[in-house]
Structure formats: structure tokens, C-alpha cells
Scaffold this motif. Structure first.
Motif, PDB file in Angstrom:
ATOM      1  N   GLU A 152      51.113  48.189  39.293  1.00 25.07           N
ATOM      2  CA  GLU A 152      50.639  47.588  38.047  1.00 25.07           C
ATOM      3  C   GLU A 152      51.802  47.497  37.087  1.00 25.07           C
ATOM      4  O   GLU A 152      52.361  48.539  36.736  1.00 25.07           O
ATOM      5  N   VAL A 154      51.452  43.841  39.183  1.00 23.53           N
ATOM      6  CA  VAL A 154      51.708  43.512  40.579  1.00 23.53           C
ATOM      7  C   VAL A 154      52.946  42.619  40.667  1.00 23.53           C
ATOM      8  O   VAL A 154      52.986  41.572  40.027  1.00 23.53           O
ATOM      9  N   MET A 235      37.503  46.777  41.309  1.00 21.17           N
ATOM     10  CA  MET A 235      38.072  47.417  40.127  1.00 21.17           C
ATOM     11  C   MET A 235      38.161  48.939  40.275  1.00 21.17           C
ATOM     12  O   MET A 235      39.224  49.507  40.050  1.00 21.17           O
TER      13      MET A 235
ATOM     14  N   PRO B  34      40.825  47.683  33.178  1.00 25.96           N
ATOM     15  CA  PRO B  34      40.875  46.956  31.907  1.00 25.96           C
ATOM     16  C   PRO B  34      39.504  46.817  31.248  1.00 25.96           C
ATOM     17  O   PRO B  34      38.476  46.708  31.925  1.00 25.96           O
ATOM     18  N   ARG B 105      41.149  39.360  32.999  1.00 28.83           N
ATOM     19  CA  ARG B 105      41.427  40.802  32.956  1.00 28.83           C
ATOM     20  C   ARG B 105      41.309  41.425  34.341  1.00 28.83           C
ATOM     21  O   ARG B 105      42.206  42.131  34.801  1.00 28.83           O
ATOM     22  N   CYS B 106      40.183  41.149  34.981  1.00 28.12           N
ATOM     23  CA  CYS B 106      39.966  41.697  36.325  1.00 28.12           C
ATOM     24  C   CYS B 106      40.924  41.070  37.323  1.00 28.12           C
ATOM     25  O   CYS B 106      41.501  41.750  38.156  1.00 28.12           O
ATOM     26  N   ASN B 108      43.840  39.640  37.017  1.00 26.50           N
ATOM     27  CA  ASN B 108      45.232  40.067  36.945  1.00 26.50           C
ATOM     28  C   ASN B 108      45.421  41.437  37.567  1.00 26.50           C
ATOM     29  O   ASN B 108      46.411  41.682  38.254  1.00 26.50           O
TER      30      ASN B 108
END
Ligand code: HEM
Lengths: 357, 123
Positions: A152, A154, A235, B34, B105-106, B108
Motif C-alpha cells: 500500500e 500498490v 477489503m 479506507p 476508495r475500495c 484503489n
């Protein structure tokens, strides 16, 4: 049978992860502890294994039959052997390059055929080479693409790989070509072992197990990406992965069981690696028939393990046993003591002949 | 060890390569998922949040095929007992009007880059 044992073993591993991480909720064990142990065992085990190999004495130069010994006769041109039987460091670097990146010795694979009557024919067989190449390169691409979970921001290169890999834009999320190709290649490698009688005869559980394990990893990954019931939200996966590499491990809510199966199989692969034939990843660099220049005629090589070697020459053997040898009528090069002084001067064949009688 | 001058650098390269994510993120802030800017005027998405998280790409893909090839116009949401036009811009982006603070947001974070916006208009 050997294939079935290995398959059962992999299925058992999948069940362990499903029960452990899924039903019993041991996310911390399967998501944090086992992966850490796996990475540690993999790296330390790999290094120890290579160091052990490094401690083994390097053998004498092994000229391979692929090329004539250099400079042996004027009719053998050096240019024929620069790659196959190189005598220089540069040539060896070239040979190693083609071996490591293009699997050149698999490319030379031949097939023996028995034609009508007792005629043996050797023909080239490139299937193993091409599928092995596809398998290894797609594995590398998948491995590198996965870095999107562990970095992060990437790095651009992984994003570009992603784009290229999904360029046909089939399905959504887009189908990766590498996942399809690796399945095809794994399918070939497995069927080769199962269907070709000669290969089947020499195949051991240690050959089937890694194949099934990697097939399990690929299928669980693809299920997680494409198939409704197995899907997982990425996520929290990224959060878990980043927690691992930043040494602040967390097990967030909402990760599907498929992910834990995938991760557990990967951990098993990492732990298994240093103890198995998969160590050819390090071993290919240490293959004596590939990485030693064939310069035995130009350079003096001392064997590195017990030099100088104690030897027993024929002269000293005869010196010790001359009396007995003469007595039993064996020919000797030097006559018995009393005559030895004379003999050490000019020796004519006639004199020798006399003594032998 | 024999040939230590070659084997040890080789092993160091191996270890560096295999531990890449560990040192690449050194010094970076601890990662956290995020924050998303959710629509203020609505409580729920068109399906359950879990479903949307895992399946929205598939849903859009199905919508596209249904709309362009089969001629369907409306999507019936069981959850909300309401029907929505099968449209990327007119439905999703109507509620999620700030793409940068939501979809991107997700995407990236997971290096996803939907190509839909090559043609479709970003609100
Ligand atoms: C050598 C090790 C691994 C192999 C061969 C492998 C293989 C695969 C394959 C073939 C896929 C299908 C989609 C794709 O190609 O990206 C996949 C997906 C996936 N893998 Fe792995 N994997 C490995 C390690 C890991 C690890 C360590 C993680 C932990 C974060 C992981 C997490 C995932 C996730 C989350 C997906 C779903 C991706 C998506 O939905 O886009 N994998 N894996």
C-alpha cells in the motif's frame, strides 16, 4: 493408489481449514499463526538446505554428452559447444540462463518409440517442456499479482500486470488469463503422470501431492473470485494481509471460509517446500552438470575434500613385494636388490629378458 | 562451504525477494480499510450490504447483459420491494454520487481498475 492417497491428503487439509477456520472460528490460528510459521519455515528451511548443498564438495567437471569436448580434435569446432559444453565462464552463464529461464534441458526431452520390427526411434517431444514453462511462468505472474494484497500503495508494475492479465475483459471481475492457463498446465502435468504408463510407474505420492496441493490452491482462489457462494469481500482480506506484513496482525470480520482454505493450503505448500522435490527452485542453480565449465583439459583441478590424496604407486608396490614376486615367477620392472645397482645404469632389452628367465 | 561467494549472494537475493512485502511497507503508516462516504439520504443499498460488497461487479455485469442484449430495463429488489433502472450511472451513481469517495476508495486499495469508465460517464 498413490495418486488417491495424495488427493485424500489434500482434501483432508481443505476440511481442516473449513472446520477450523469456518466452523470453529479459529481465524487467528489459520489467518495469522500458521502463515507466520509457514513463511519462517520456508525461508529458514530453504537457506539451510542450500547451505547443506554448498557444504558438499563440488565434483570434478562433468562434461555432458550434448557437446564434444572442446579443443579435443581440430575437426570439432568450438562454436558448436559454446552453450552445450562451454569451457568459459561466459558460456556457463549462458547455459544457466537458458536452463533457468527457458528450461533448456526439458526442451531436449525425447521420446523413444519402437517401430515395426526391432527399430528404435527417438523423436523430440516438447509437450512437457511447453506445459512446464506455462505452469512456472503463470505461477510467477499470479504470485506477483497477489502483491496487491500486501502493498500500500500498490506499485504500478503490479497494476499493469493486472491489466495485461485481464485484457480480454471477460466476466466481471475480469477473468485472468494466467489462472486459466495454470489450470490447463496443471491438468496436463497431472494427466501425464496418471495416463502415461512409464511415468505412472515411477510416480510417487511426493509427485502427486504437490500437484494436487497447487491445483487446490488455484481452484480455491478462482472460486473465491468468480463463483457466487464462495466469494469473499476483499477489503478485510487486504486488512488481514497488510496486518501480517506490518507485524500488527488482525483478523477482521467478514472474511469467507474459502479464503482461509486458500491461505491454509498456501501455508502447507510453504512448509512442505524445503523438505520436498520443490527445492529444485534452489537446486537448479547448483546442478553440477549445468554450472561447471568443462575446462578439465585447460585447468588443473584439485579435488577439494581430501587433497593431497595418499596414493600407492606401482613402483613402491613392487619395491615392497619384489622378493615374493620374483620367487613366484612374476615379471618385475626392476630386478632384485643385488642386481639393482647395475640395472639402474644402461638397461638393454636383452638384459631384461635374461633376468626374467 | 564451497563457492560461498556465489551461494551467499544468491541466498540474500532469494530472501530479499521472498520478504518483499515486509520491507516494502516499512515506515509506511499502518494500513486501515479506507472510510467510505455513504449516501446520506438512504439507509440501505439495493441489496444487503454483504451481498453488494462481494457481488456488485457481477450484478453490474448481469445488468449490462440483460439491458443491452435482452432488453430488460428494470431490476426488482426483493430486499427493498422496489424496482430500479438497470443502469450504472442512473442507479448506482445516483445514490453513490461521489465516485472518488466511494467506488475508487475500495478499488484503489485492491488495485482494481474497472474499465467501465472508458465509455460510461462519471458523475
Ligand atoms: C503461491 C501462493 C498462491 C497461489 C498460487 C495463489 C493462487 C491464486 C489464484 C490462481 C487465484 C485466482 C485469481 C487470481 O489469479 O488472482 C487466487 C485468488 C486469490 N488469492 Fe491466492 N494464491 C496464493 C497465495 C495467496 C495468499 C498468500 C493470499 C493471502 C492474502 C491469497 C489470497 C487470494 C485472494 C483474496 C484471492 C481472490 C482474488 C480476487 O477475488 O480477486 N492468495 N489465488
Amino acid at each position: 493408489m498413490k495418486a488417491i492417497y495424495s488427493l485424500i491428503l489434500v482434501v483432508a487439509l481443505i476440511l481442516i481449514a473449513m472446520i477450523g477456520a469456518g466452523a470453529m472460528g479459529m481465524g487467528a490460528l489459520f489467518g495469522v499463526i500458521i502463515p507466520y510459521v509457514a513463511v519462517l519455515v520456508f525461508i529458514v528451511g530453504f537457506v539451510v538446505r542450500v547451505v547443506q548443498w554448498g557444504k558438499t564438495p563440488v565434483p570434478f567437471r562433468i562434461p555432458t554428452t550434448c557437446g564434444q569436448a572442446r579443443k579435443s580434435l581440430p575437426m570439432f569446432k568450438d562454436k558448436w559447444n559454446r552453450l552445450d559444453n562451454p569451457g568459459t565462464k561466459l558460456g556457463v552463464v549462458g547455459r544457466m540462463f537458458f536452463e533457468v529461464f527457458l528450461f533448456r534441458s526439458l526442451f531436449r526431452n525425447t521420446k523413444v518409440e519402437l517401430h515395426q520390427g526391432p527399430h528404435i526411434a527417438y523423436s523430440s517431444s516438447k509437450w512437457l517442456w511447453i506445459f512446464a514453462l506455462i505452469f512456472h511462468y503463470t505461477f510467477l505472474v499470479i504470485f506477483l499479482r497477489h502483491m496487491r494484497f500486501f502493498t500500500e500503495p500498490v506499485p504500478e508494475i503490479f497494476v499493469t500486470m493486472d491489466h495485461m492479465d485481464s485484457m480480454f475483459q471477460i466476466l466481471s471481475p475480469a477473468l485472468y488469463l494466467s489462472s486459466v492457463l495454470i489450470l490447463v498446465a496443471l491438468g496436463y502435468l497431472l494427466l501425464r503422470r496418471l495416463l502415461v504408463p512409464t511415468v505412472r510407474y515411477i510416480s510417487q505420492p511426493a509427485d502427486y501431492f504437490p500437484l494436487f496441493l497447487i491445483i487446490g490452491i488455484v481452484i480455491s482462489g478462482m472460486l473465491m473470485r468468480y463463483i457466487g457462494a464462495f466469494k469473499t469481500d476483499l477489503m478485510p482480506v487486504k486488512e488481514l494481509a497488510m496486518g501480517l506484513v506490518q507485524f500488527s496482525p488482525t483478523v477482521p470480520e467478514g472474511i469467507g471460509t474459502t479464503f482461509f482454505v486458500h491461505l491454509f493450503l498456501v501455508s502447507v505448500l510453504l512448509i512442505y517446500f524445503p523438505f520436498s522435490k520443490l527445492m529444485h527452485l534452489g537446486g537448479v542453480f547448483l546442478s553440477p552438470t549445468r554450472n561447471l565449465p568443462n575446462d578439465s583439459r585447460e585447468k588443473h583441478h584439485e579435488n577439494p575434500w581430501n587433497y593431497p590424496v595418499k596414493f600407492h604407486s606401482y613402483q613402491s608396490y613392487e619395491d615392497e613385494n619384489r622378493a615374493v614376486m620374483v620367487e613366484s615367477g612374476l615379471p618385475v620392472e626392476k630386478p632384485l636388490e643385488e642386481k639393482a645397482e647395475e640395472a639402474s645404469g644402461d638397461e638393454t632389452p636383452d638384459e631384461n629378458a635374461e633376468k626374467k628367465e | 562451504m564451497y563457492d560461498a561467494n556465489k551461494i551467499i549472494p544468491g541466498l540474500i537475493i532469494f530472501a530479499l525477494f521472498m520478504t518483499f512485502p515486509f520491507w516494502y511497507n516499512l515506515g509506511a503508516e499502518a494500513y486501515s480499510t479506507p472510510e467510505l462516504e455513504l449516501p446520506e439520504d438512504y439507509e440501505r443499498c439495493i441489496e444487503s450490504t454483504e451481498f453488494m460488497r462481494a457481488e456488485h461487479m457481477n450484478m453490474l455485469d448481469e445488468w449490462r447483459d440483460l439491458y443491452v442484449r435482452e432488453g430488460y430495463q428494470e431490476y426488482w429488489s426483493e430486499l427493498k420491494q422496489e424496482s430500479y433502472p438497470m443502469s450504472l450511472t442512473k442507479t448506482c451513481m445516483y445514490c453513490h454520487s461521489d465516485k472518488e469517495e466511494f467506488c475508487d476508495r475500495c478499488h484503489n486499495a485492491t488495485a482494481v481498475d474497472p474499465y467501465c469508465w472508458d465509455c460510461h460517464i462519471e458523475p
